[in-house]
Design an enzyme around this catalytic site. Structure first.
Site, PDB file in Angstrom:
ATOM      1  N   ARG A  71      44.331  58.332  22.010  1.00  0.00           N
ATOM      2  CA  ARG A  71      43.443  57.278  22.506  1.00  0.00           C
ATOM      3  C   ARG A  71      43.465  57.249  24.043  1.00  0.00           C
ATOM      4  O   ARG A  71      42.567  56.696  24.671  1.00  0.00           O
ATOM      5  CB  ARG A  71      43.828  55.894  21.961  1.00  0.00           C
ATOM      6  CG  ARG A  71      42.696  54.875  22.150  1.00  0.00           C
ATOM      7  CD  ARG A  71      43.042  53.470  21.709  1.00  0.00           C
ATOM      8  NE  ARG A  71      43.917  52.800  22.652  1.00  0.00           N
ATOM      9  CZ  ARG A  71      45.112  52.309  22.363  1.00  0.00           C
ATOM     10  NH1 ARG A  71      45.579  52.390  21.126  1.00  0.00           N
ATOM     11  NH2 ARG A  71      45.850  51.738  23.277  1.00  0.00           N
ATOM     12  N   TYR A 124      17.887  50.798  30.862  1.00  0.00           N
ATOM     13  CA  TYR A 124      17.936  50.952  29.392  1.00  0.00           C
ATOM     14  C   TYR A 124      18.151  49.585  28.724  1.00  0.00           C
ATOM     15  O   TYR A 124      19.050  48.831  29.127  1.00  0.00           O
ATOM     16  CB  TYR A 124      19.079  51.915  29.074  1.00  0.00           C
ATOM     17  CG  TYR A 124      19.311  52.180  27.612  1.00  0.00           C
ATOM     18  CD1 TYR A 124      18.312  52.713  26.801  1.00  0.00           C
ATOM     19  CD2 TYR A 124      20.545  51.897  27.035  1.00  0.00           C
ATOM     20  CE1 TYR A 124      18.542  52.961  25.465  1.00  0.00           C
ATOM     21  CE2 TYR A 124      20.784  52.153  25.687  1.00  0.00           C
ATOM     22  CZ  TYR A 124      19.771  52.680  24.915  1.00  0.00           C
ATOM     23  OH  TYR A 124      19.998  52.921  23.579  1.00  0.00           O
ATOM     24  N   ASP A 196      23.028  54.971  35.903  1.00  0.00           N
ATOM     25  CA  ASP A 196      22.825  55.762  34.690  1.00  0.00           C
ATOM     26  C   ASP A 196      22.030  56.997  35.114  1.00  0.00           C
ATOM     27  O   ASP A 196      20.875  56.903  35.513  1.00  0.00           O
ATOM     28  CB  ASP A 196      22.050  54.910  33.669  1.00  0.00           C
ATOM     29  CG  ASP A 196      21.840  55.622  32.346  1.00  0.00           C
ATOM     30  OD1 ASP A 196      21.801  56.869  32.349  1.00  0.00           O
ATOM     31  OD2 ASP A 196      21.685  54.935  31.320  1.00  0.00           O
ATOM     32  N   LYS A 221      22.432  62.824  25.056  1.00  0.00           N
ATOM     33  CA  LYS A 221      21.144  63.399  25.444  1.00  0.00           C
ATOM     34  C   LYS A 221      21.331  64.858  25.897  1.00  0.00           C
ATOM     35  O   LYS A 221      21.862  65.652  25.155  1.00  0.00           O
ATOM     36  CB  LYS A 221      20.506  62.510  26.520  1.00  0.00           C
ATOM     37  CG  LYS A 221      20.472  61.005  26.137  1.00  0.00           C
ATOM     38  CD  LYS A 221      19.608  60.758  24.921  1.00  0.00           C
ATOM     39  CE  LYS A 221      19.397  59.296  24.600  1.00  0.00           C
ATOM     40  NZ  LYS A 221      20.574  58.578  24.067  1.00  0.00           N
TER      41      LYS A 221
HETATM   42  C1  PLP Z   1      18.863  56.172  29.621  1.00  0.00           C
HETATM   43  C2  PLP Z   1      19.848  55.872  28.549  1.00  0.00           C
HETATM   44  N1  PLP Z   1      21.054  55.414  28.890  1.00  0.00           N
HETATM   45  C3  PLP Z   1      21.986  55.105  27.967  1.00  0.00           C
HETATM   46  C4  PLP Z   1      21.726  55.246  26.618  1.00  0.00           C
HETATM   47  C5  PLP Z   1      22.780  54.856  25.629  1.00  0.00           C
HETATM   48  O1  PLP Z   1      23.433  55.964  25.141  1.00  0.00           O
HETATM   49  P1  PLP Z   1      24.093  56.029  23.676  1.00  0.00           P
HETATM   50  O2  PLP Z   1      22.954  55.928  22.695  1.00  0.00           O
HETATM   51  O3  PLP Z   1      24.784  57.345  23.678  1.00  0.00           O
HETATM   52  O4  PLP Z   1      24.999  54.860  23.544  1.00  0.00           O
HETATM   53  C6  PLP Z   1      20.493  55.763  26.208  1.00  0.00           C
HETATM   54  C7  PLP Z   1      20.212  55.948  24.770  1.00  0.00           C
HETATM   55  O5  PLP Z   1      19.099  56.134  24.350  1.00  0.00           O
HETATM   56  C8  PLP Z   1      19.519  56.062  27.197  1.00  0.00           C
HETATM   57  O6  PLP Z   1      18.312  56.519  26.858  1.00  0.00           O
END
Ligand code: PLP
Length: 399
Positions: A71, A124, A196, A221
């Protein structure tokens, strides 16, 4: 040491690699694993010790060079973390079980009761939900700002603003924030910036080099790239990562497993190669759509008509293949178009091999609601995708 693994040290060491291709492909020879060229999967929860003294020493530095418990620090996950830190130009990376686990841990590592967050109003959705609603119960307030305007960030800042949260480009309307300018402003008020960086990947944008403090990714992604993993990562300097690892990582426990890290690593090996293809195919499909009569506007920062194209060229060295169009056609017609597409699957997420489509109704700058279609351009031949888009649209006119 046997003759075939001499390159693991001394005068034969390769020079510091520069390109993302080399950073990802090259590793010094690892004699701990018989020269195995990929990191083995350490499928174990704990690590045992020969003496109590060694055990106590390891516990003291669990997140440094020792391995105590998976962990905290698993060698397979740690290997992926090193690669991602190197790619982003950060001192330290920590992988999580999802992008949201990484985002929530990063945010929690910065703010506490009574603090204020400024967040791009196009970030997001679940990240906005976490900051705007969930954190309210812990006395953290969030203001959403027009991220494209430096003045808006400045106007909404308060004496207790601790965090500026960015996502550039955003993943529905593809708006950019000026990373260097927002980063400098945050520093001037003693606040931390988190971005992000999922859309551009470290191959095309390295925000830490532009003055942003922490980078988060949904590894789900492009980084994993094959729609077979869910994961996230936070990358940044030791001064911020150490407390994040001790607290949000170790206590909330949203870790990535060794198996997932190995699968992600397999995808990561081809990230620059895939990004080149995504970039060129995405631009080709976007350019084609920009000439269609049913398209009011194409939202792709790589097109010269994008209002922030200059900024895009300044802070990114390439482009992802997720973009949207705005259309005046009825929502039902756009959904029927999506249904009739052969190669674009209807589904959330993106960054894998397969092209995807979703239809949205979103507010634009004026506050009006408009119809959007978001496309993710995968690794298929872009000419097949263009034909698919044209044929499916033409079939709607026949009725
Ligand atoms: C731009 C963006 N950031 C963060 C996330 C969140 O990632 P996760 O689905 O791996 O938790 C997503 C998911 O679609 C996303 O499109």
């Amino acid at each position: 040491m046997t003759s075939h693994n001499r390159k693991s040290g001394g005068v034969n060491d390769a020079p510091e690699p520069e390109s993302a291709y080399t950073k990802i492909a090259y590793d010094p020879l690892d004699t701990r694993h018989y020269g195995a060229v990929s990191m083995p999967v350490y499928q174990n929860s704990l690590f045992a010790f020969e003496s109590y003294a060694q055990f106590e020493q390891a516990i003291q530095d669990e997140n440094g060079q020792f391995h105590v418990y998976s962990r905290g620090n698993n060698p397979t996950v740690e290997y992926l973390e090193r690669k991602l830190a190197e790619l982003e130009g950060g001192e330290r990376a920590k992988c999580f079980g999802s992008g949201m686990a990484a985002i929530s841990a990063a945010v929690l590592s910065v703010v506490g009761q009574g603090d204020h967050i400024l967040c791009s109003n196009q970030a997001y959705g679940p990240a906005r939900e976490f900051m705007g609603n969930y954190l309210k119960r812990f006395g953290v307030e969030t203001t959403f700002v027009d991220g494209s305007s430096l003045e808006a960030w400045k106007a909404e800042a308060r004496p207790n603003t601790k965090l500026l949260y960015l996502e550039s480009p955003t993943s529905l309307q593809f708006e950019l924030q000026d990373l260097a300018a927002v980063g400098a402003f945050a520093r001037s008020i003693g606040a931390v910036t988190i971005i992000d960086n999922t859309w551009a990947t470290p191959v095309y944008q390295q925000p830490l080099r532009l003055g942003i403090d922490l980078v988060v990714h949904s590894i789900t992604k492009y980084i994993s790239g094959h729609s077979d993993c869910v994961g996230g990562v936070v990358i940044g300097p030791n001064r911020l990562m150490e407390s994040l690892i001790r607290s949000e990582y170790m206590l909330l426990g949203g870790i990535m497993t060794a198996q997932t890290a190995a699968t992600v690593m397999r995808g990561l090996r081809t990230l620059p190669l895939r990004m080149e293809r995504h970039q060129s195919s995405g631009l080709k499909v976007a350019r084609h759509l920009s000439g269609r009569p049913y398209v009011r506007q194409v939202n792709h920062p790589g097109l010269p008509e994008h209002p922030q194209h200059e900024l895009a060229l300044r802070q990114m060295s390439g482009f992802g293949s997720l973009f949207s169009i705005q259309s005046d056609e009825p929502l039902d017609k756009l959904k029927e178009w999506a249904t009739r597409l052969r190669y674009f699957k209807i589904g959330v997420s993106w960054g894998g091999f397969e092209s995807l489509v979703t239809v949205h109704r979103l507010p634009v700058r004026s506050g009006e609601m408009r119809n959007f279609v978001r496309f993710f351009v995968g690794l298929e031949n872009p000419d097949d995708l263009i034909r698919d888009l044209d044929d499916a649209w033409a079939s709607l006119q026949d009725e």
